[in-house]
Motif scaffolding. Structure first.
Motif, short mmCIF file in Angstrom:
data_model
loop_
_atom_site.label_atom_id
_atom_site.label_comp_id
_atom_site.label_asym_id
_atom_site.label_seq_id
_atom_site.Cartn_x
_atom_site.Cartn_y
_atom_site.Cartn_z
N TYR A 13 0.36 53.48 -30.99
CA TYR A 13 0.11 54.92 -31.03
C TYR A 13 0.58 55.51 -32.36
O TYR A 13 1.59 55.09 -32.91
CB TYR A 13 0.86 55.62 -29.89
CG TYR A 13 0.34 55.28 -28.51
CD1 TYR A 13 -1.03 55.17 -28.26
CD2 TYR A 13 1.21 55.08 -27.46
CE1 TYR A 13 -1.50 54.86 -27.00
CE2 TYR A 13 0.74 54.76 -26.19
CZ TYR A 13 -0.61 54.66 -25.97
OH TYR A 13 -1.08 54.36 -24.72
N ARG A 14 -0.15 56.55 -32.80
CA ARG A 14 0.25 57.22 -34.04
C ARG A 14 1.07 58.48 -33.77
O ARG A 14 1.83 58.92 -34.60
CB ARG A 14 -1.02 57.62 -34.83
CG ARG A 14 -1.57 56.48 -35.67
CD ARG A 14 -2.49 57.00 -36.75
NE ARG A 14 -3.83 57.25 -36.27
CZ ARG A 14 -4.49 58.40 -36.44
NH1 ARG A 14 -3.94 59.41 -37.07
NH2 ARG A 14 -5.73 58.54 -35.99
N THR A 15 0.88 59.10 -32.59
CA THR A 15 1.51 60.39 -32.34
C THR A 15 2.55 60.34 -31.22
O THR A 15 3.12 61.37 -30.87
CB THR A 15 0.44 61.43 -31.94
OG1 THR A 15 -0.12 61.03 -30.69
CG2 THR A 15 -0.66 61.53 -32.99
N ILE A 38 0.22 69.59 -30.95
CA ILE A 38 -0.66 68.64 -30.25
C ILE A 38 -2.05 68.63 -30.90
O ILE A 38 -2.76 69.64 -30.84
CB ILE A 38 -0.76 69.04 -28.75
CG1 ILE A 38 0.65 69.11 -28.12
CG2 ILE A 38 -1.66 68.05 -28.00
CD1 ILE A 38 0.69 69.84 -26.79
N ASP A 39 -2.41 67.52 -31.50
CA ASP A 39 -3.77 67.40 -32.06
C ASP A 39 -4.60 66.52 -31.12
O ASP A 39 -4.11 66.06 -30.07
CB ASP A 39 -3.73 66.88 -33.50
CG ASP A 39 -3.13 65.48 -33.60
OD1 ASP A 39 -2.76 64.90 -32.54
OD2 ASP A 39 -3.02 64.97 -34.73
N GLU A 40 -5.84 66.29 -31.54
CA GLU A 40 -6.75 65.53 -30.66
C GLU A 40 -6.24 64.11 -30.42
O GLU A 40 -6.33 63.59 -29.29
CB GLU A 40 -8.15 65.50 -31.29
CG GLU A 40 -9.18 65.10 -30.30
CD GLU A 40 -10.58 65.53 -30.69
OE1 GLU A 40 -10.74 66.37 -31.60
OE2 GLU A 40 -11.50 65.01 -30.06
N THR A 44 -5.42 62.25 -26.75
CA THR A 44 -6.04 60.96 -26.42
C THR A 44 -4.96 59.94 -26.07
O THR A 44 -5.04 59.22 -25.07
CB THR A 44 -6.87 60.45 -27.62
OG1 THR A 44 -7.86 61.43 -27.92
CG2 THR A 44 -7.55 59.13 -27.31
N GLU A 45 -3.93 59.89 -26.91
CA GLU A 45 -2.87 58.90 -26.69
C GLU A 45 -2.04 59.23 -25.44
O GLU A 45 -1.62 58.33 -24.71
CB GLU A 45 -2.00 58.81 -27.94
CG GLU A 45 -2.78 58.21 -29.11
CD GLU A 45 -1.98 58.03 -30.39
OE1 GLU A 45 -2.54 57.44 -31.34
OE2 GLU A 45 -0.82 58.47 -30.46
N TYR A 94 -6.88 68.62 -22.63
CA TYR A 94 -5.61 68.98 -21.99
C TYR A 94 -5.61 68.79 -20.47
O TYR A 94 -4.65 68.28 -19.90
CB TYR A 94 -5.26 70.45 -22.30
CG TYR A 94 -4.72 70.65 -23.70
CD1 TYR A 94 -3.36 70.47 -23.97
CD2 TYR A 94 -5.56 70.99 -24.75
CE1 TYR A 94 -2.86 70.65 -25.26
CE2 TYR A 94 -5.07 71.17 -26.03
CZ TYR A 94 -3.72 71.00 -26.28
OH TYR A 94 -3.22 71.16 -27.54
N ASN A 95 -6.70 69.26 -19.82
CA ASN A 95 -6.66 69.24 -18.35
C ASN A 95 -6.46 67.84 -17.77
O ASN A 95 -5.69 67.68 -16.80
CB ASN A 95 -7.91 69.92 -17.79
CG ASN A 95 -7.97 71.39 -18.16
OD1 ASN A 95 -7.05 71.90 -18.81
ND2 ASN A 95 -9.02 72.08 -17.77
#
Ligand code: T3D
Length: 268
Positions: A13-15, A38-40, A44-45, A94-95
């Protein structure tokens, strides 16, 4: 967190980082330079990590925290392009994360180490238990930029503090200090900054050593009660108790009581 040996898992993971130790997994939002905005990539991660942890029977409690001085400052406002559909972004990004936390069949603990704003606060509210560092703040920051509570805040906030306080928090968007958050019932426990890592680790370990199946059924019952009548809740309780009563941990709990010793729960 407490200096004990942790095993870092899901390294690609990057984030996020994920550290596993003795039945617990701590998921750390890891973009400290922007207060873990929080970015995309992060959503995803988060989805991927939560799905993986939910299936791992060796993990009996999940902690969610932030690297550096923040828990999370919410949506990365520099990652919001022109023409973006907030509705689509929420539904797709998000959901699903909020649903994964709410439906996770084990306790999820928000370890609020620093400021939690906007969707960062929503993430914390979606967790089952919240511990907060004494210098941390909660902010329903949405209104400050002309937006409305999302990512579960409109659901969890009034259920935690009542409608009047929920409106106040959402409409004023003021900082909420830890002592106020505790008094309002927004968080379960507040610890001094110095002892926060050790105290929050203790909370995770307590859940990790508890009856995991019972925790999962408690979550299901409380989620169900959100839209149930008394009759419906009574029926659902009987259904949940039938399942709980058949678990190995319930048998161990009763046996331990009769034998006047502490139960040794295995999460089965
Ligand atoms: O896309 C969708 O689906 C829409 C969903 C929306 C959900 C939302 O979350 S909307 C709410 C978004 N969040 C906010 O509005 C909060 C913005 N941040 C702040 O108000 C403040 O940063 C804090 C009150 C949280 C903390 O203040 P402070 O003074 O301690 O820190 P700072 O100096 O403002 O921030 C430090 C750095 O983090 C700074 O970067 P720099 O200037 O040093 O390079 C700042 O720009 C960056 N940062 C903080 N929050 C965000 C952020 N960068 C991008 N996005 C952020 N949300």
């Amino acid at each position: 967190m407490s200096g004990m040996e942790n095993k870092r898992i899901m390294n690609d993971y990057r984030t996020l980082t994920v550290d596993q130790h003795d039945g617990t997994a701590i998921l750390t939002l890891n973009r400290p330079d922007v207060l873990n905005a929080i970015d995309e990539q992060m959503t995803t991660e988060l989805r991927d990590a939560l799905k993986t942890l939910s299936k791992d029977d060796g993990v009996r409690c999940v902690g969610l925290t932030g690297a550096g001085r923040a828990f999370s400052a919410g949506q990365d406002l520099k990652d919001v392009g022109p023409g973006i559909s907030f509705g689509d972004s929420l539904k797709q990004r998000y959901n699903p994360v909020i649903n994964l936390i709410a439906r996770m069949e084990k306790p999820v603990v928000a370890i609020i180490n620093g400021v939690a704003a906007g969707a960062g606060m929503s993430l914390a509210l979606a967790c089952d238990f919240r511990v907060m560092s004494s210098s941390a703040r909660l902010i329903q920051a949405f209104v400050r930029i002309g937006l409305v509570p999302d990512s579960g805040s409109s659901y969890f906030l009034p259920r935690l503090v009542g409608r009047a306080r929920a409106f106040e928090l959402a409409a004023l968007g003021d900082d909420v200090a830890a002592d106020t958050a505790l008094a309002l019932g927004l968080v379960n426990m507040v610890f001094p900054d110095a002892s926060f890592p050790v105290e929050s680790r203790n909370v995770l370990e307590r859940f990790a050593n508890g009856p995991t199946r019972a925790y999962a059924l408690i979550k299901r019952s409380l989620n169900h009660s959100g839209s149930a009548s008394l009759e419906g809740s009574l029926d659902y309780e009987a259904y949940m108790q039938e399942i709980a009563g058949r678990t190995e941990d319930a048998k161990e709990g009763v046996k331990a009581f009769v034998e006047r010793r502490a139960p040794l729960f295995k999460g089965k």
